[in-house]
Design an enzyme around this catalytic site. Structure first.
Site, short mmCIF file in Angstrom:
data_model
loop_
_atom_site.label_atom_id
_atom_site.label_comp_id
_atom_site.label_asym_id
_atom_site.label_seq_id
_atom_site.Cartn_x
_atom_site.Cartn_y
_atom_site.Cartn_z
CE LYS A 17 10.98 13.03 -35.78
NZ LYS A 17 12.11 13.16 -34.85
N GLY A 108 15.15 18.02 -35.58
CA GLY A 108 14.63 16.81 -34.93
C GLY A 108 13.12 16.74 -35.00
N GLY A 112 12.32 16.68 -43.19
CA GLY A 112 12.82 16.04 -44.42
C GLY A 112 12.17 14.68 -44.63
CG ASP A 146 12.71 9.82 -37.98
OD1 ASP A 146 12.84 8.79 -37.29
OD2 ASP A 146 13.19 10.92 -37.67
O1 C5P Z 1 18.00 7.31 -41.24
P1 C5P Z 1 18.33 8.77 -41.18
O2 C5P Z 1 18.71 9.33 -42.52
O3 C5P Z 1 17.32 9.57 -40.47
O4 C5P Z 1 19.64 8.83 -40.27
C1 C5P Z 1 20.63 9.83 -40.36
C2 C5P Z 1 21.87 9.34 -39.61
O5 C5P Z 1 21.56 9.17 -38.21
C3 C5P Z 1 22.33 7.96 -40.07
O6 C5P Z 1 23.20 8.05 -41.15
C4 C5P Z 1 23.01 7.41 -38.82
O7 C5P Z 1 24.31 7.96 -38.71
C5 C5P Z 1 22.17 8.01 -37.69
N1 C5P Z 1 21.14 7.07 -37.20
C6 C5P Z 1 21.52 6.01 -36.41
N2 C5P Z 1 20.57 5.13 -35.94
C7 C5P Z 1 19.27 5.32 -36.23
C8 C5P Z 1 18.85 6.42 -37.01
C9 C5P Z 1 19.83 7.28 -37.48
O8 C5P Z 1 22.70 5.82 -36.14
N3 C5P Z 1 18.34 4.48 -35.73
#
Ligand code: C5P
Length: 295
Positions: A17, A108, A112, A146
């Site tokens: 994405k 980004g 994953g 995501d």
């Molecule tokens: O949810 P994901 O594993 O993609 O997020 C990785 C890290 O990014 C989280 O542990 C958090 O520190 C940060 N994050 C966040 N707010 C979000 C998505 C991610 O702070 N909406």
């Protein structure tokens, strides 16, 4: 996401994405950030195969150099997704999973998360669990922010909350992108943390971007935005170099996707995107890919 049985294995091709827009609204009490983002699915695919097995294991072959090795142990979201499914359903079956990685990691581009979504969909079939789409979405939201976007194969969607609440957005025609992924990567958590120092910003309205996209317009660069771009630039100079290359070589505004480090720009035609991608490949900035959105 494309899912097909090939003899005894279930094969899933799952896309990357790009975030055309990402605005952080604020930090929540649980430490995550409330956001408003517009994601499009693009034609760069990881391939996973799943074969029933007594044990759960993962093997990986990457077709591109990655900024760090892809783990195949319990820290990989694929294994986390499989274990969560086992826990939620009491299933004790295993699977031999093979991943062919084409989506750069720490980019980004959701690689994953896309793999994790593929795992939930595939093992629900392989293990004959019969979970509904709503149940899979609940598990996806527990795993990461995501993953929900990839579950239903929407070409584009507005994602809110942590990113897990999905509203599909119809696209009229394909969008043409050039993406540069520098060799270095960034940790999502660290970029969100750094945003605290950069949050005084004026974001354009996402409504305008949505209107242009649903109306079939391709000149959208001025409507794109990413709250994480400024913090990522301060953490990683490669991001600035890639963004500068878009303005110098392509005469277009570059954008970072998600928490970086990949940067991209939108072009009016596929031919133009391919020409610019050819020019950019000689610069030694990293992996350069011309890509189209799904539609
Ligand atoms: O949810 P994901 O594993 O993609 O997020 C990785 C890290 O990014 C989280 O542990 C958090 O520190 C940060 N994050 C966040 N707010 C979000 C998505 C991610 O702070 N909406």
């Amino acid at each position: 996401m494309r899912v097909q049985w090939i003899e005894e294995r279930l094969r899933v091709d799952t896309p990357a994405k790009l975030n055309l827009y990402l605005r952080i609204i604020g930090r929540r009490d649980d430490g995550f950030h409330e956001l408003e983002t517009l994601m499009v699915s693009v034609g760069l695919w990881d391939t996973l195969t799943f074969a029933p097995s007594g044990e759960l294991n993962l093997a990986c072959r990457s077709t591109i150099p990655q900024s760090s090795p892809i783990p195949t142990d319990d820290s990989n979201l694929i294994i986390k997704a499989a274990r969560l499914l086992q826990k939620a359903t009491g299933c004790s079956q295993g699977a031999a999973i093979h991943l062919t990685k084409r989506i750069p990691s720490e980019a980004g581009m959701g690689g994953g998360s896309s793999d994790a979504a593929a795992t939930l969909v595939a093992l629900n079939q392989v293990w004959k669990l019969g979970l509904t789409s709503t149940e899979l979405h609940k598990l996806a939201a527990q795993l990461g922010s995501d993953i929900n976007f990839f579950l239903d194969s929407h070409p584009a969607a507005i994602c809110t909350g942590r990113g897990e609440k999905i509203t599909p957005l119809p696209l009229r025609g394909r969008l043409n992108f050039v993406v540069i992924k520098p060799p270095s990567g960034l940790s999502t958590g660290k970029v969100f943390e750094k945003w605290q120092e950069h949050k005084d910003e004026s974001a354009p309205d996402m409504e305008n971007l949505c209107r242009r996209l649903t109306g079939g317009q391709t000149s959208i660069a001025d409507n794109c935005f990413n709250s994480l771009e400024a913090p990522a630039r301060t953490l990683n100079s490669d991001v600035s170099e890639c963004l500068d290359a878009f303005s110098k070589i392509g005469h277009v505004r570059g954008m970072m996707s998600g928490s970086g480090t990949s940067c991209f720009s939108v072009f009016r035609s596929w031919r133009h995107a391919q020409t610019i991608s050819g020019h950019m490949k000689g610069l030694g900035l990293g992996q350069v890919i011309a890509l189209q959105s799904d539609c």
